[in-house]
Structures are given as C-alpha cells and as structure tokens.
Design an enzyme around this catalytic site. Structure first.
Site, PDB file in Angstrom:
ATOM      1  N   GLU A   1      -6.791   4.609   7.854  1.00  0.00           N
ATOM      2  CA  GLU A   1      -6.534   6.031   7.573  1.00  0.00           C
ATOM      3  C   GLU A   1      -7.740   6.675   6.900  1.00  0.00           C
ATOM      4  O   GLU A   1      -8.040   7.849   7.139  1.00  0.00           O
ATOM      5  CB  GLU A   1      -5.259   6.174   6.720  1.00  0.00           C
ATOM      6  CG  GLU A   1      -4.025   5.876   7.564  1.00  0.00           C
ATOM      7  CD  GLU A   1      -2.855   5.303   6.801  1.00  0.00           C
ATOM      8  OE1 GLU A   1      -2.832   5.356   5.566  1.00  0.00           O
ATOM      9  OE2 GLU A   1      -1.939   4.777   7.477  1.00  0.00           O
TER      10      GLU A   1
ATOM     11  N   ASN B   1       0.873  -1.172   0.000  1.00  0.00           N
ATOM     12  CA  ASN B   1       0.000   0.000   0.000  1.00  0.00           C
ATOM     13  C   ASN B   1       0.910   1.223   0.000  1.00  0.00           C
ATOM     14  O   ASN B   1       1.499   1.556   1.014  1.00  0.00           O
ATOM     15  CB  ASN B   1      -0.888  -0.028   1.256  1.00  0.00           C
ATOM     16  CG  ASN B   1      -1.735   1.222   1.393  1.00  0.00           C
ATOM     17  OD1 ASN B   1      -1.775   2.052   0.477  1.00  0.00           O
ATOM     18  ND2 ASN B   1      -2.410   1.356   2.516  1.00  0.00           N
TER      19      ASN B   1
ATOM     20  N   GLU C   1      -5.057  -4.649  10.734  1.00  0.00           N
ATOM     21  CA  GLU C   1      -3.970  -3.721  11.016  1.00  0.00           C
ATOM     22  C   GLU C   1      -4.216  -3.027  12.349  1.00  0.00           C
ATOM     23  O   GLU C   1      -5.051  -2.123  12.429  1.00  0.00           O
ATOM     24  CB  GLU C   1      -3.878  -2.648   9.919  1.00  0.00           C
ATOM     25  CG  GLU C   1      -3.637  -3.200   8.550  1.00  0.00           C
ATOM     26  CD  GLU C   1      -3.026  -2.156   7.614  1.00  0.00           C
ATOM     27  OE1 GLU C   1      -2.359  -2.555   6.669  1.00  0.00           O
ATOM     28  OE2 GLU C   1      -3.214  -0.945   7.850  1.00  0.00           O
TER      29      GLU C   1
ATOM     30  N   HIS D   1      -9.554   1.306   4.794  1.00  0.00           N
ATOM     31  CA  HIS D   1      -8.297   1.375   5.554  1.00  0.00           C
ATOM     32  C   HIS D   1      -8.492   2.299   6.765  1.00  0.00           C
ATOM     33  O   HIS D   1      -9.255   3.253   6.700  1.00  0.00           O
ATOM     34  CB  HIS D   1      -7.197   1.917   4.641  1.00  0.00           C
ATOM     35  CG  HIS D   1      -5.827   1.810   5.242  1.00  0.00           C
ATOM     36  ND1 HIS D   1      -5.364   2.689   6.187  1.00  0.00           N
ATOM     37  CD2 HIS D   1      -4.829   0.904   5.053  1.00  0.00           C
ATOM     38  CE1 HIS D   1      -4.129   2.335   6.545  1.00  0.00           C
ATOM     39  NE2 HIS D   1      -3.790   1.253   5.874  1.00  0.00           N
TER      40      HIS D   1
ATOM     41  N   GLY E   1       2.961   2.379  10.741  1.00  0.00           N
ATOM     42  CA  GLY E   1       3.947   3.443  10.554  1.00  0.00           C
ATOM     43  C   GLY E   1       4.737   3.790  11.802  1.00  0.00           C
ATOM     44  O   GLY E   1       5.425   4.801  11.846  1.00  0.00           O
TER      45      GLY E   1
ATOM     46  N   LYS F   1       0.137   4.201  -0.186  1.00  0.00           N
ATOM     47  CA  LYS F   1      -0.516   5.359   0.445  1.00  0.00           C
ATOM     48  C   LYS F   1      -0.312   6.598  -0.443  1.00  0.00           C
ATOM     49  O   LYS F   1      -0.237   6.450  -1.663  1.00  0.00           O
ATOM     50  CB  LYS F   1       0.008   5.543   1.869  1.00  0.00           C
ATOM     51  CG  LYS F   1      -0.164   4.258   2.702  1.00  0.00           C
ATOM     52  CD  LYS F   1       0.067   4.432   4.160  1.00  0.00           C
ATOM     53  CE  LYS F   1      -0.132   3.106   4.869  1.00  0.00           C
ATOM     54  NZ  LYS F   1       0.030   3.201   6.323  1.00  0.00           N
TER      55      LYS F   1
ATOM     56  N   SER G   1       3.806  -2.034  10.224  1.00  0.00           N
ATOM     57  CA  SER G   1       5.262  -2.168  10.340  1.00  0.00           C
ATOM     58  C   SER G   1       5.765  -3.564   9.955  1.00  0.00           C
ATOM     59  O   SER G   1       6.743  -4.056  10.526  1.00  0.00           O
ATOM     60  CB  SER G   1       5.741  -1.774  11.743  1.00  0.00           C
ATOM     61  OG  SER G   1       5.383  -0.429  12.027  1.00  0.00           O
TER      62      SER G   1
HETATM   63  P1  13P Z   1       3.219   0.443   7.651  1.00  0.00           P
HETATM   64  O1  13P Z   1       3.712  -0.850   7.061  1.00  0.00           O
HETATM   65  O2  13P Z   1       3.948   1.645   7.167  1.00  0.00           O
HETATM   66  O3  13P Z   1       3.135   0.360   9.143  1.00  0.00           O
HETATM   67  O4  13P Z   1       1.714   0.642   7.139  1.00  0.00           O
HETATM   68  C1  13P Z   1       0.819  -0.376   7.318  1.00  0.00           C
HETATM   69  C2  13P Z   1      -0.400  -0.066   6.560  1.00  0.00           C
HETATM   70  O5  13P Z   1      -1.198   0.753   6.957  1.00  0.00           O
HETATM   71  C3  13P Z   1      -0.605  -0.759   5.281  1.00  0.00           C
HETATM   72  O6  13P Z   1      -1.875  -0.531   4.785  1.00  0.00           O
END
Ligand code: 13P
Length: 233
Positions: free
Chosen positions: A100, A11, A148, A98, A154, A13, A194
C-alpha cells in the site's frame, strides 16, 4: 529442519483512533496473557496510537511495531518518524515497503499484471533482491520478509497454502544466495493476504511459511488471538 519461531503480526493499517486503539489493545492483552511456545506476537498500530498501545500491552507477551519509518535520524522531514523515535516509544519492529505504501505513496515497484503474466516468482525474487540489497545482517531476527500477493490483500481471497509455500520457498532460496544458508534459515518469511483463523493452520504448516502479516483479522481481538493459538497447535 530449522526451528524458527512463528510470527503472527497484526497490521492495523489506518484504523483505530486513540480510544479505539486503547480498547483493542486491552482486549488483546486480556485474550493473550500468554502465547503458545514457538509463537511470537506483534501488533503494528498507526503511529498516533503507538504510545497508547505500548502502555496497554507492556505486561502482555505482545511486541509492538510501527507501519513506516524514515531513514534519517532527525531534521526537517515533516510528518516522518525516525528509528530512534519509534524505539523510544517501545517499538521493536517496523513494517517497511508495504504494497500500500508502494501503491499510494510512490514507494515504487508494484505491478498488478505480473501474476497474470506468470512471472510472479521471478518478480518477487527481484523485489527481495532490490529491497534487501546492501543490508548487513548479523542475526536472522533482524529481518522478517512478508510475502503478500496484492490480489489477496483485503479481498477475502487467500492464496492457497501451496501457492504461499511456492513463493516463500523461492524467497528463502534468494535469502540463502544473499546472506548464506545459516542466516537465511533463521529469517522468518511471512504470508499476508486475507489470513484469518480459518486458514492460518494450513499456512504455517508449510515449511517456509513462518507466520502471517494480518490486516483485517487483526482488528478483532478474538480473531487475532485465535490465529495465535491455532498457529501454535
Ligand atoms: P488483509 O489481511 O486485510 O488481507 O491485509 C493483509 C495485509 O496487507 C497485511 O499487511
């Protein structure tokens, strides 16, 4: 033991302009001319980059997905893309809901307090039930569920493989209740938060962790390719 194809999904993002996306896609295509048996690879760039990435990876064994979709087929919905549009650009997957999106774009149902309250398994089970309610599936490949934990996204703090298994196992049980054992046993349940080359092997060694949804580490071709290889070992 059900034999599910692992899915390593990147992803991206909101990262990479068109030139940067082309470069990363080229690097990925070069790093992954083939993928290990039993592993499927997916990248989900920003919408603006999809066509470029499609052109660059189409000869590679890498699937393409979007990060968001609107459910209407067409019309006056400024800024949105439909399933048909994404499909016509080469996407076969799309991330939906997601954390976010929930947090920043009001797609609702997110809570930071639940882990501390110790009710996270129940919380996730309820999210799965609500998120997939009314869905009719005939083939397990139509759905992938990604777990997640928001504190791991992150932050560099990965859930332990045992923590990931606990929740992914509960998700599987919920899928069985909703869709029956046979379909549920074929649906991939991913871990995200992560995930990186150093922890992917132990995560996918767990019986209900069928791959990873990777953020930060998917932005570096070498790291992402290394995760694909390690998942397949
Ligand atoms: P990270 O791998 O940067 O923690 O992000 C995870 C994520 O939200 C993938 O959709």
């Amino acid at each position: 033991m059900p034999n599910r194809t692992l899915l390593i999904a990147g992803n991206w993002k909101m990262n990479n302009n068109v030139a940067e996306a082309a470069k990363l896609a080229d690097e990925l295509a070069q790093a992954l001319p083939e993928v290990p048996a039993g592993v499927e690879v997916l990248v989900c760039p920003p919408t603006i980059d999809i066509t470029t990435v499609h052109d660059r990876i189409q000869a590679a064994p890498i699937a393409l997905g979007a990060q968001n979709v609107y459910w209407e087929a067409k019309g006056a919905f400024t800024g949105e893309s439909s399933c048909d549009m994404l499909k016509s650009a080469g996407c076969t997957y799309c991330i939906i809901g997601h954390s976010e999106r929930r947090d920043y774009f009001h797609e609702t149902d997110e809570s930071l307090e639940v882990r501390e309250a110790g009710t996270y398994v129940e919380h996730v089970v309820n999210q799965v039930k609500a998120g997939l309610a009314g869905l009719e599936i005939t083939c397990p490949k139509q759905v992938v569920v990604a777990y997640e934990p928001i504190w791991a996204i992150g932050t560099g703090k990965t859930a332990t493989a045992e923590d990931a298994q606990e929740v992914c196992g509960a998700i599987r049980e919920t899928l069985k209740e909703m869709f029956g054992e046979e379909l549920a046993n074929g649906i991939r349940v991913l871990y995200g938060g992560s995930a990186k080359p150093g922890n992917i092997a132990e995560l996918v060694a767990k019986p209900d962790v069928d791959g990873a949804l990777v953020g930060g580490a998917s932005l570096k071709a070498a790291d992402f390719a290394s995760m694909v290889v390690k998942a397949g070992e």
